[in-house]
Design an enzyme around this catalytic site. Structure first.
Site, PDB file in Angstrom:
ATOM      1  N   THR A  42      53.490  18.154  11.282  1.00  0.00           N
ATOM      2  CA  THR A  42      53.878  18.229   9.872  1.00  0.00           C
ATOM      3  C   THR A  42      52.780  18.923   9.070  1.00  0.00           C
ATOM      4  O   THR A  42      51.591  18.789   9.363  1.00  0.00           O
ATOM      5  CB  THR A  42      54.115  16.823   9.286  1.00  0.00           C
ATOM      6  OG1 THR A  42      52.898  16.073   9.339  1.00  0.00           O
ATOM      7  CG2 THR A  42      55.204  16.077  10.037  1.00  0.00           C
ATOM      8  N   GLY A  43      53.209  19.668   8.055  1.00  0.00           N
ATOM      9  CA  GLY A  43      52.272  20.269   7.102  1.00  0.00           C
ATOM     10  C   GLY A  43      51.283  21.202   7.758  1.00  0.00           C
ATOM     11  O   GLY A  43      50.074  20.966   7.727  1.00  0.00           O
ATOM     12  N   ALA A  44      51.785  22.301   8.328  1.00  0.00           N
ATOM     13  CA  ALA A  44      50.883  23.123   9.146  1.00  0.00           C
ATOM     14  C   ALA A  44      50.881  24.599   8.752  1.00  0.00           C
ATOM     15  O   ALA A  44      50.523  25.446   9.546  1.00  0.00           O
ATOM     16  CB  ALA A  44      51.234  22.959  10.626  1.00  0.00           C
ATOM     17  N   SER A  45      51.246  24.893   7.511  1.00  0.00           N
ATOM     18  CA  SER A  45      51.175  26.308   7.099  1.00  0.00           C
ATOM     19  C   SER A  45      49.742  26.752   6.886  1.00  0.00           C
ATOM     20  O   SER A  45      49.447  27.947   6.946  1.00  0.00           O
ATOM     21  CB  SER A  45      51.970  26.506   5.798  1.00  0.00           C
ATOM     22  OG  SER A  45      51.644  25.497   4.870  1.00  0.00           O
ATOM     23  N   GLY A  69      45.252  25.296   6.832  1.00  0.00           N
ATOM     24  CA  GLY A  69      44.263  24.268   7.114  1.00  0.00           C
ATOM     25  C   GLY A  69      44.308  23.706   8.529  1.00  0.00           C
ATOM     26  O   GLY A  69      44.557  24.426   9.505  1.00  0.00           O
ATOM     27  N   TYR A 101      44.250   7.551  -1.841  1.00  0.00           N
ATOM     28  CA  TYR A 101      44.118   8.349  -0.621  1.00  0.00           C
ATOM     29  C   TYR A 101      43.520   7.504   0.506  1.00  0.00           C
ATOM     30  O   TYR A 101      44.027   7.499   1.636  1.00  0.00           O
ATOM     31  CB  TYR A 101      43.236   9.566  -0.916  1.00  0.00           C
ATOM     32  CG  TYR A 101      43.005  10.489   0.256  1.00  0.00           C
ATOM     33  CD1 TYR A 101      43.970  11.428   0.623  1.00  0.00           C
ATOM     34  CD2 TYR A 101      41.815  10.443   0.984  1.00  0.00           C
ATOM     35  CE1 TYR A 101      43.749  12.290   1.694  1.00  0.00           C
ATOM     36  CE2 TYR A 101      41.591  11.301   2.049  1.00  0.00           C
ATOM     37  CZ  TYR A 101      42.560  12.218   2.398  1.00  0.00           C
ATOM     38  OH  TYR A 101      42.343  13.068   3.467  1.00  0.00           O
TER      39      TYR A 101
HETATM   40  P1  NDP Z   1      45.285  21.682   3.259  1.00  0.00           P
HETATM   41  O1  NDP Z   1      45.415  21.429   1.794  1.00  0.00           O
HETATM   42  O2  NDP Z   1      44.442  22.824   3.730  1.00  0.00           O
HETATM   43  O3  NDP Z   1      46.752  21.864   3.914  1.00  0.00           O
HETATM   44  C1  NDP Z   1      47.721  20.882   3.680  1.00  0.00           C
HETATM   45  C2  NDP Z   1      48.955  21.218   4.478  1.00  0.00           C
HETATM   46  O4  NDP Z   1      49.900  20.161   4.267  1.00  0.00           O
HETATM   47  C3  NDP Z   1      49.602  22.517   4.032  1.00  0.00           C
HETATM   48  O5  NDP Z   1      50.123  23.183   5.158  1.00  0.00           O
HETATM   49  C4  NDP Z   1      50.733  22.015   3.116  1.00  0.00           C
HETATM   50  O6  NDP Z   1      51.874  22.870   3.125  1.00  0.00           O
HETATM   51  C5  NDP Z   1      51.110  20.718   3.791  1.00  0.00           C
HETATM   52  N1  NDP Z   1      51.763  19.794   2.875  1.00  0.00           N
HETATM   53  C6  NDP Z   1      51.235  19.164   1.808  1.00  0.00           C
HETATM   54  N2  NDP Z   1      52.164  18.408   1.202  1.00  0.00           N
HETATM   55  C7  NDP Z   1      53.317  18.576   1.910  1.00  0.00           C
HETATM   56  C8  NDP Z   1      54.636  18.078   1.779  1.00  0.00           C
HETATM   57  N3  NDP Z   1      54.974  17.244   0.785  1.00  0.00           N
HETATM   58  N4  NDP Z   1      55.558  18.468   2.684  1.00  0.00           N
HETATM   59  C9  NDP Z   1      55.233  19.320   3.679  1.00  0.00           C
HETATM   60  N5  NDP Z   1      54.002  19.837   3.865  1.00  0.00           N
HETATM   61  C10 NDP Z   1      53.061  19.476   2.973  1.00  0.00           C
HETATM   62  O7  NDP Z   1      44.800  20.297   3.864  1.00  0.00           O
HETATM   63  P2  NDP Z   1      43.928  19.982   5.169  1.00  0.00           P
HETATM   64  O8  NDP Z   1      44.293  20.885   6.258  1.00  0.00           O
HETATM   65  O9  NDP Z   1      42.521  19.875   4.745  1.00  0.00           O
HETATM   66  O10 NDP Z   1      44.431  18.495   5.476  1.00  0.00           O
HETATM   67  C11 NDP Z   1      45.347  18.198   6.523  1.00  0.00           C
HETATM   68  C12 NDP Z   1      45.295  16.713   6.797  1.00  0.00           C
HETATM   69  O11 NDP Z   1      43.959  16.350   7.134  1.00  0.00           O
HETATM   70  C13 NDP Z   1      45.683  15.841   5.594  1.00  0.00           C
HETATM   71  O12 NDP Z   1      46.432  14.729   6.046  1.00  0.00           O
HETATM   72  C14 NDP Z   1      44.338  15.391   5.058  1.00  0.00           C
HETATM   73  O13 NDP Z   1      44.440  14.170   4.369  1.00  0.00           O
HETATM   74  C15 NDP Z   1      43.542  15.264   6.340  1.00  0.00           C
HETATM   75  N6  NDP Z   1      42.094  15.327   6.150  1.00  0.00           N
HETATM   76  C16 NDP Z   1      41.487  16.434   5.610  1.00  0.00           C
HETATM   77  C17 NDP Z   1      40.107  16.451   5.427  1.00  0.00           C
HETATM   78  C18 NDP Z   1      39.379  17.608   4.833  1.00  0.00           C
HETATM   79  O14 NDP Z   1      38.171  17.470   4.558  1.00  0.00           O
HETATM   80  N7  NDP Z   1      39.974  18.765   4.638  1.00  0.00           N
HETATM   81  C19 NDP Z   1      39.289  15.300   5.823  1.00  0.00           C
HETATM   82  C20 NDP Z   1      40.024  14.197   6.386  1.00  0.00           C
HETATM   83  C21 NDP Z   1      41.373  14.235   6.548  1.00  0.00           C
HETATM   84  P3  NDP Z   1      52.193  23.975   1.972  1.00  0.00           P
HETATM   85  O15 NDP Z   1      50.922  24.717   1.672  1.00  0.00           O
HETATM   86  O16 NDP Z   1      53.216  24.844   2.654  1.00  0.00           O
HETATM   87  O17 NDP Z   1      52.739  23.253   0.790  1.00  0.00           O
END
Ligand code: NDP
Length: 238
Positions: free
Chosen positions: A7-10, A12, A146
């Site tokens: 999930t949510g993989a576009s 990061g 969070y």
């Molecule tokens: P990013 O903000 O870089 O990316 C978030 C991703 O989640 C995007 O692909 C976005 O899609 C998708 N997304 C967000 N909301 C939705 C939704 N409602 N439905 C579908 N897709 C959604 O975040 P990170 O890669 O940094 O984070 C990924 C995970 O890692 C999260 O769960 C975060 O809590 C966790 N995490 C991150 C840390 C960090 O320091 N970065 C540290 C610890 C945990 P789109 O752009 O298409 O909307």
């Protein structure tokens, strides 16, 4: 061929996991919400299936789960990664912001899991990884909602690991520390330097660091590991 859904993989961390799985020969499907172009580019680059799905919306989550099962026929791995952050004092947090966080981090993990388990149980194998956070382990000031979501994911993972272990399904979390993605967009270079200085390994994490940990949990080398939290934080939380 092994199949995985993320999930949510576009962007990061999720995009990093899609790349490593695809490079490892997995068939991959992933969801995204707003980053249409990035999702299409990632699908083109890796051959993965991109599904637009708001992970906060039950009907869309169930429809995406159904698409995955229909397309792949079986699912080896489910990785829940979608998420957003909300930073501020808890007394200033709107109820809706709290609900949105729980919907994307916790409820969608439950809904996808419930949808995928019958197929995994009948296959007597499967792998679930939830991308939690070090803040789910120790809590972060100004990130109460969070932190609560990330702790909920850890609690869910532990209970689920006990419930489905006898069916050959492993369930684990990774708990990233500070990973340099768009989620860190609000941080200045000085903030990032301060975070480096707080980290024993003296750097920020990368999406590849987290993706490697997920790949390990999905691998045969981890076949006796379930119900665990694997921290990927450079020693920031020990
Ligand atoms: P990013 O903000 O870089 O990316 C978030 C991703 O989640 C995007 O692909 C976005 O899609 C998708 N997304 C967000 N909301 C939705 C939704 N409602 N439905 C579908 N897709 C959604 O975040 P990170 O890669 O940094 O984070 C990924 C995970 O890692 C999260 O769960 C975060 O809590 C966790 N995490 C991150 C840390 C960090 O320091 N970065 C540290 C610890 C945990 P789109 O752009 O298409 O909307």
């Amino acid at each position: 061929m092994k199949t995985a859904f993320i999930t949510g993989a576009s962007r990061g961390i999720g995009a990093g996991i899609v790349r490593q799985l695809s490079a490892g020969g997995w068939r991959v499907a992933f969801t995204y919400l707003n980053s249409e172009e990035a999702a299409a580019a990632l699908a083109g680059e890796t051959g993965a299936l991109a599904i637009r799905c708001d992970e906060r919306d039950e009907q869309q989550v169930l429809a995406a789960s159904e698409t995955v099962l229909k397309t792949f026929r079986h699912l080896d791995a489910f990785i829940h990664n979608a998420g957003t952050a909300w930073t501020g004092l808890v007394q200033d947090m709107p109820t809706d912001a709290w609900d949105q966080l729980f919907a994307v981090h916790v409820k969608s993990a439950f809904l996808h899991t419930r949808a995928f388990l019958p197929a995994m149980i009948s296959a007597q194998s499967g792998n679930i990884v939830l991308v939690s956070s070090m803040w789910g382990q120790v809590g972060a000031s100004m990130e109460v909602g969070y932190s609560a979501c990330k702790a909920a994911q850890i609690g869910m993972m532990k209970a689920l690991a006990k419930e489905v272990g006898p069916s050959g399904i492993r369930v684990n979390c990774v708990a990233p520390g500070v990973i340099d993605t768009d989620m860190m967009g609000g941080y200045t270079p000085e903030d990032k330097q301060a975070l480096r200085e707080e980290t024993p390994l003296y750097r920020l994490g990368t999406v590849e660091d987290v993706a490697h940990a997920v790949m390990f949990l999905l691998s045969e080398e981890a076949s006796f590991i379930t119900g665990q939290v694997l921290p990927v934080n450079g020693g920031m939380v020990i």
